[in-house]
Every structure is written in C-alpha cells, then in structure tokens.
Design a protein around this motif. Sequence first.
Motif, mmCIF file in Angstrom:
data_model
loop_
_atom_site.group_PDB
_atom_site.id
_atom_site.type_symbol
_atom_site.label_atom_id
_atom_site.label_comp_id
_atom_site.label_asym_id
_atom_site.label_seq_id
_atom_site.Cartn_x
_atom_site.Cartn_y
_atom_site.Cartn_z
ATOM 1 N N TYR A 199 0.844 -1.195 0.000
ATOM 2 C CA TYR A 199 0.000 0.000 0.000
ATOM 3 C C TYR A 199 0.870 1.232 0.000
ATOM 4 O O TYR A 199 1.828 1.342 0.763
ATOM 5 C CB TYR A 199 -0.923 0.020 1.224
ATOM 6 C CG TYR A 199 -1.788 1.252 1.304
ATOM 7 C CD1 TYR A 199 -2.773 1.496 0.348
ATOM 8 C CD2 TYR A 199 -1.627 2.179 2.340
ATOM 9 C CE1 TYR A 199 -3.569 2.629 0.416
ATOM 10 C CE2 TYR A 199 -2.425 3.306 2.426
ATOM 11 C CZ TYR A 199 -3.399 3.526 1.455
ATOM 12 O OH TYR A 199 -4.182 4.646 1.518
ATOM 13 N N PRO A 222 -0.018 5.355 -0.049
ATOM 14 C CA PRO A 222 -1.095 6.345 -0.061
ATOM 15 C C PRO A 222 -1.054 7.292 -1.246
ATOM 16 O O PRO A 222 -2.099 7.619 -1.830
ATOM 17 C CB PRO A 222 -0.888 7.097 1.264
ATOM 18 C CG PRO A 222 -0.148 6.149 2.134
ATOM 19 C CD PRO A 222 0.746 5.366 1.211
ATOM 20 N N SER A 241 -2.205 5.497 -4.308
ATOM 21 C CA SER A 241 -3.641 5.246 -4.220
ATOM 22 C C SER A 241 -4.434 6.472 -4.658
ATOM 23 O O SER A 241 -5.429 6.351 -5.396
ATOM 24 C CB SER A 241 -4.013 4.857 -2.785
ATOM 25 O OG SER A 241 -5.389 4.601 -2.670
ATOM 26 N N ARG A 242 -4.006 7.655 -4.237
ATOM 27 C CA ARG A 242 -4.707 8.874 -4.635
ATOM 28 C C ARG A 242 -4.533 9.156 -6.126
ATOM 29 O O ARG A 242 -5.465 9.628 -6.792
ATOM 30 C CB ARG A 242 -4.207 10.052 -3.805
ATOM 31 C CG ARG A 242 -4.641 9.981 -2.338
ATOM 32 C CD ARG A 242 -4.333 11.270 -1.618
ATOM 33 N NE ARG A 242 -2.893 11.486 -1.502
ATOM 34 C CZ ARG A 242 -2.157 11.061 -0.472
ATOM 35 N NH1 ARG A 242 -2.740 10.397 0.516
ATOM 36 N NH2 ARG A 242 -0.867 11.306 -0.418
ATOM 37 N N GLU A 246 -8.630 7.889 -1.207
ATOM 38 C CA GLU A 246 -8.117 8.673 -0.084
ATOM 39 C C GLU A 246 -8.122 7.910 1.238
ATOM 40 O O GLU A 246 -7.458 8.328 2.188
ATOM 41 C CB GLU A 246 -8.962 9.942 0.077
ATOM 42 C CG GLU A 246 -8.854 10.884 -1.107
ATOM 43 C CD GLU A 246 -9.807 12.049 -1.012
ATOM 44 O OE1 GLU A 246 -9.700 12.980 -1.831
ATOM 45 O OE2 GLU A 246 -10.687 12.037 -0.116
ATOM 46 N N LYS A 247 -8.877 6.832 1.324
ATOM 47 C CA LYS A 247 -9.016 6.120 2.584
ATOM 48 C C LYS A 247 -8.709 4.638 2.404
ATOM 49 O O LYS A 247 -8.972 4.058 1.359
ATOM 50 C CB LYS A 247 -10.432 6.289 3.153
ATOM 51 C CG LYS A 247 -10.826 7.727 3.444
ATOM 52 C CD LYS A 247 -9.972 8.342 4.558
ATOM 53 C CE LYS A 247 -10.411 9.765 4.869
ATOM 54 N NZ LYS A 247 -9.615 10.380 5.940
#
Length: 214
Positions: A27, A29, A32-33, A103-104
């Motif tokens: 993962y 972040p 991911s965004r 975002e999460k």
Amino acid sequence: VRAWLARHWTPERRAAYEASDRTHRDYDPEFSRELGATGWLGLTWPARFGGMERSPWEMLAFMEEMNRAGAPRAGAPIQAQSWQIFGQPEQQARYLPELLRGEKMYGMWYSEPDSGSDLASIRTRAVRDGDHWVINGQKMFCSCAQIADYILLMARSDANAPKHDGITMFLLDVKTPGVEIRRLKKLGLKPMDLNEIFLTDARVPAASIIGKVN
C-alpha cells in the motif's frame, strides 16, 4: 491501464518502494490517490455512486495489469460494496466518494483468539449508551491495522440472542480512544501486516452502524 502504469509506476518508483522500510503490505497512499483520480477504483460501481458501470471482464483486465506491474493495492472493494448495499444515504454520501478517490484505507476486524472462521462465536461486546455504543474485547490476525483509517468491526450487541444472531457491524475510526494495536511477529518470509487489537470502552457513534442492529 498499462500505459497509465508505465507513467505512474515506473521501474524506479517500484524499486524505491520495494526497498523502503514498509510497515505494511502493498500500500502506498500517494499512489492510491493518483489511481483514484482515474476513476478506476469505481470501475464496476453503479453510476449513482460515481462509478463507471463497466463489466467484470474489464475489472479482471484492470486487476491483471495491476498485478503484472507489481503495483500497490488501492481501494476497498469489500467495504465499498458494504456501503452500497447496506449503507444509509447519508453514509453513502460521506464514505463512498473518498473511497472512489483513493483517499481512505479500510481494514476488517472480525476474528478473535477463539473465533476464527466461526464468527458466530465472537465475544467482543457492544453495549448501547445513548448516541454511542461502547465496545470491549479483543480481535486477532487483523490486517491493515497500521495503515487503515477505518475498520469494519463485528461485535456482539445482544448477549442473550442465539449464537448466530445479536451481532452488529460497526464502522470504527482507528484513532478512537480505547483502541490499542499490537503487531504480531512475522510468520513467514513475505512482509506481514497482522495485528492483535484490544478494545477498552471504545465509543462508536450509533450512526456508524452498517446495516441493522443485531
């Protein structure tokens, strides 16, 4: 998808990520965004939730290309489905857009020391107190605990109900007071993200219930 990954998940970026001291599994972040900006995290979502309504075959192609490139995980498909099927309109309006944007991150806290695949035997208790539920118990082998923003938490909300009843699903913010996360020792050669969780008088808003009580 392959062309997008060539620009956003370059060999150099992948090598730097794999060489980093990751305290989680697969993962990133920022990535991911970036992926969330494409809309692909809602590839098969209904249009009313901002999705593309594409076919399962296209989702399979997307997943194959992500895996082929060794790209980090992104999105929370199980949790997104839970909101779409069981969520109230105000919950869907709040939580689905941030999932779509990447975002999460969510985790799932179901298993307990004595309750693995037999989830009907869970002992973690949830007791109603005004506009909140107070939760006490322990969870085991929990994934994503170190990186998640929210958790789907299963707890027994009626101690007198038959074994397979009286269980409620809660959305828990991992920063809630009374939540203690302990990383389990690595069990294999691959990076692991397994944890044990201790919940001590953790207060969860009644509005955070997914589906119906019990």
